[in-house]
Design a protein around this motif. Structure first.
Motif, short mmCIF file in Angstrom:
data_model
loop_
_atom_site.label_atom_id
_atom_site.label_comp_id
_atom_site.label_asym_id
_atom_site.label_seq_id
_atom_site.Cartn_x
_atom_site.Cartn_y
_atom_site.Cartn_z
N LEU A 55 0.92 -1.28 0.08
CA LEU A 55 0.07 -0.09 -0.01
C LEU A 55 1.08 1.16 -0.12
CD1 LEU A 55 -2.50 -0.98 2.81
CD2 LEU A 55 -2.95 -1.04 0.28
N THR A 56 0.49 2.14 -0.89
CA THR A 56 1.20 3.50 -1.01
C THR A 56 0.03 4.53 -0.36
OG1 THR A 56 2.64 2.92 -2.75
CG2 THR A 56 2.29 5.25 -2.38
N VAL A 57 0.90 5.33 0.48
CA VAL A 57 -0.33 6.38 1.08
C VAL A 57 -0.42 7.60 0.31
CG1 VAL A 57 -0.80 7.90 2.89
CG2 VAL A 57 0.46 5.84 3.59
N VAL A 58 -1.67 7.74 -0.32
CA VAL A 58 -1.93 8.94 -1.25
C VAL A 58 -1.99 10.09 -0.46
CG1 VAL A 58 -3.61 9.69 -2.85
CG2 VAL A 58 -2.86 7.41 -2.77
N SER A 59 -3.01 10.02 0.61
CA SER A 59 -2.96 11.16 1.40
C SER A 59 -3.71 10.65 2.93
CB SER A 59 -4.12 12.22 1.11
OG SER A 59 -5.51 11.61 1.12
N GLY A 60 -3.29 11.35 3.95
CA GLY A 60 -3.72 10.84 5.31
C GLY A 60 -2.35 10.21 6.17
N LYS A 61 -2.64 9.58 7.15
CA LYS A 61 -1.55 9.17 7.93
C LYS A 61 -1.88 7.48 8.18
CE LYS A 61 1.25 9.59 12.13
NZ LYS A 61 1.36 10.29 13.36
N SER A 79 5.27 4.07 0.90
CA SER A 79 4.92 2.49 0.81
C SER A 79 5.14 1.69 1.76
CB SER A 79 5.15 1.99 -0.64
OG SER A 79 5.01 2.88 -1.58
N VAL A 80 4.04 0.66 2.20
CA VAL A 80 4.53 -0.31 3.07
C VAL A 80 4.03 -1.69 2.42
CG1 VAL A 80 3.42 -1.39 5.19
CG2 VAL A 80 3.61 1.26 4.89
N ARG A 81 4.83 -2.76 2.52
CA ARG A 81 4.79 -3.82 2.14
C ARG A 81 4.49 -4.97 3.17
NH1 ARG A 81 6.84 -6.98 -2.88
NH2 ARG A 81 6.65 -9.13 -2.44
N PHE A 82 3.68 -5.80 2.99
CA PHE A 82 3.35 -6.81 3.92
C PHE A 82 3.64 -8.32 3.17
CE2 PHE A 82 0.21 -3.34 5.06
CZ PHE A 82 0.72 -3.12 6.33
N ASN A 83 4.51 -9.05 3.61
CA ASN A 83 4.99 -10.14 2.79
C ASN A 83 3.78 -11.30 3.35
OD1 ASN A 83 6.91 -9.34 1.55
ND2 ASN A 83 8.22 -9.50 3.15
N ARG A 84 3.62 -12.21 2.47
CA ARG A 84 2.71 -13.38 2.87
C ARG A 84 3.26 -14.09 4.11
NH1 ARG A 84 2.90 -16.29 -2.83
NH2 ARG A 84 3.45 -14.36 -3.43
N GLY A 85 2.08 -14.58 4.80
CA GLY A 85 2.35 -15.36 6.03
C GLY A 85 2.78 -14.56 7.23
N ILE A 86 2.83 -13.41 7.03
CA ILE A 86 2.92 -12.15 8.23
C ILE A 86 1.88 -11.59 8.77
CG2 ILE A 86 4.57 -10.46 9.04
CD1 ILE A 86 6.18 -12.78 8.12
N PRO A 87 1.34 -11.88 10.06
CA PRO A 87 0.24 -11.11 10.53
C PRO A 87 0.68 -9.84 10.64
CG PRO A 87 0.85 -13.29 11.85
CD PRO A 87 1.91 -13.09 10.97
N HIS A 88 -0.46 -9.11 10.05
CA HIS A 88 -0.36 -7.45 10.02
C HIS A 88 -1.67 -6.70 10.16
CE1 HIS A 88 -1.01 -8.69 5.99
NE2 HIS A 88 -1.73 -7.60 5.81
N LYS A 89 -1.53 -5.34 10.53
CA LYS A 89 -2.47 -4.58 10.25
C LYS A 89 -2.34 -3.14 10.22
CE LYS A 89 -3.07 -3.45 15.35
NZ LYS A 89 -3.78 -3.57 16.39
N PHE A 90 -3.18 -2.51 9.39
CA PHE A 90 -2.96 -1.02 9.26
C PHE A 90 -4.35 -0.39 9.64
CE2 PHE A 90 -4.65 -2.61 5.27
CZ PHE A 90 -5.74 -1.27 4.88
N TRP A 91 -4.19 0.94 9.93
CA TRP A 91 -5.25 1.69 10.35
C TRP A 91 -5.08 3.29 10.06
CZ3 TRP A 91 -1.61 -0.36 13.54
CH2 TRP A 91 -0.99 0.50 14.15
N ASN A 92 -6.20 3.93 9.99
CA ASN A 92 -6.06 5.54 9.97
C ASN A 92 -5.59 6.08 11.15
OD1 ASN A 92 -6.40 8.19 9.54
ND2 ASN A 92 -8.04 8.11 8.25
N ALA A 93 -4.34 6.58 11.18
CA ALA A 93 -3.66 7.21 12.43
C ALA A 93 -3.89 8.69 12.51
CB ALA A 93 -2.26 6.73 12.53
N GLY A 94 -4.48 9.33 11.32
CA GLY A 94 -4.73 10.68 11.36
C GLY A 94 -6.20 11.12 11.67
N GLN A 95 -6.28 12.46 11.25
CA GLN A 95 -7.82 12.90 11.76
C GLN A 95 -8.52 13.15 10.30
OE1 GLN A 95 -8.77 13.25 14.89
NE2 GLN A 95 -6.89 12.29 15.27
N THR A 96 -7.95 12.97 9.12
CA THR A 96 -8.78 13.14 7.90
C THR A 96 -8.53 11.81 7.40
OG1 THR A 96 -6.53 13.39 6.76
CG2 THR A 96 -7.70 15.43 7.81
#
Length: 183
Positions: A55-61, A79-96
């Motif tokens: 995933l590449t951030v277009v806008s926000g945090k 950009s952030v890459r998550f490789n197969r087999g690796i538990p991960h999460k992402f979230w909106n850490a901003g206000q927009t």
């Protein structure tokens, strides 16, 4: 099941995911995606056993974390890459709204699986998908996906029992077009 792209899904938690298109390559089909995530929302800790995701951030945090590691943050253009087999999460850490573009490869069943998960969340009106639908999806696609936050007892006992009760009650007719799981 035929999917027409772009294909957009939304859940009741403030997440919109658009599957933009599918590109064919020697490494397998790559589904291109765009996420829009409301503040403090995002998918829980999960694993794609057979797919890589970027995933590449277009806008926000974007906040993101790999299981057992500290949280990190990405800004627009990163950009952030998550490789197969690796538990991960992402979230909106901003206000927009957080907007990301990226891909999942190989595509496998991701479009169907996430569409069904979002529908099950909408059915329950909460982060936790409707119980019978969740049991069906987590059982059928156990070789492809896992939810790290679900306790082992629930995965090994409660979900199989719920799945069996759902089968006995005829709860899974709406999954008639579900693609076969990967072996």
């Amino acid at each position: 099941m035929t999917i027409v792209y772009p294909h957009t899904i939304q859940n009741c938690l403030g997440e919109t995911l658009t599957f933009l298109s599918v590109e064919t390559s020697p490494e397998g089909d790559k589904v291109l995606v765009e996420n829009q995530v409301s503040p403090n929302s995002g998918p829980p800790m999960h694993t794609h056993f057979r797919q890589d995701e970027e995933l590449t951030v277009v806008s926000g945090k974007m906040g993101y974390q790999v299981l057992g590691q500290e949280a990190h943050y990405a800004q627009a253009g990163e950009s952030v890459r998550f490789n197969r087999g690796i538990p991960h999460k992402f979230w909106n850490a901003g206000q927009t709204p957080l907007i990301c573009r990226g891909w999942v490869q190989p595509a496998n069943t991701i479009v169907y699986f996430l569409s069904a998960i979002y529908a099950a969340q909408n059915k329950s009106g909460s982060e936790k998908p409707e119980a019978f639908d969740a049991a069906y999806l987590m059982t059928r696609y156990a070789s492809e996906y896992d939810m790290a936050d679900i306790p082992t007892f629930v995965k090994k006992v409660i979900i199989p029992i719920t799945y069996l009760i759902g089968r006995l009650l005829g709860k899974y007719k709406h999954f008639a077009d579900a693609p076969a799981p990967l072996p």
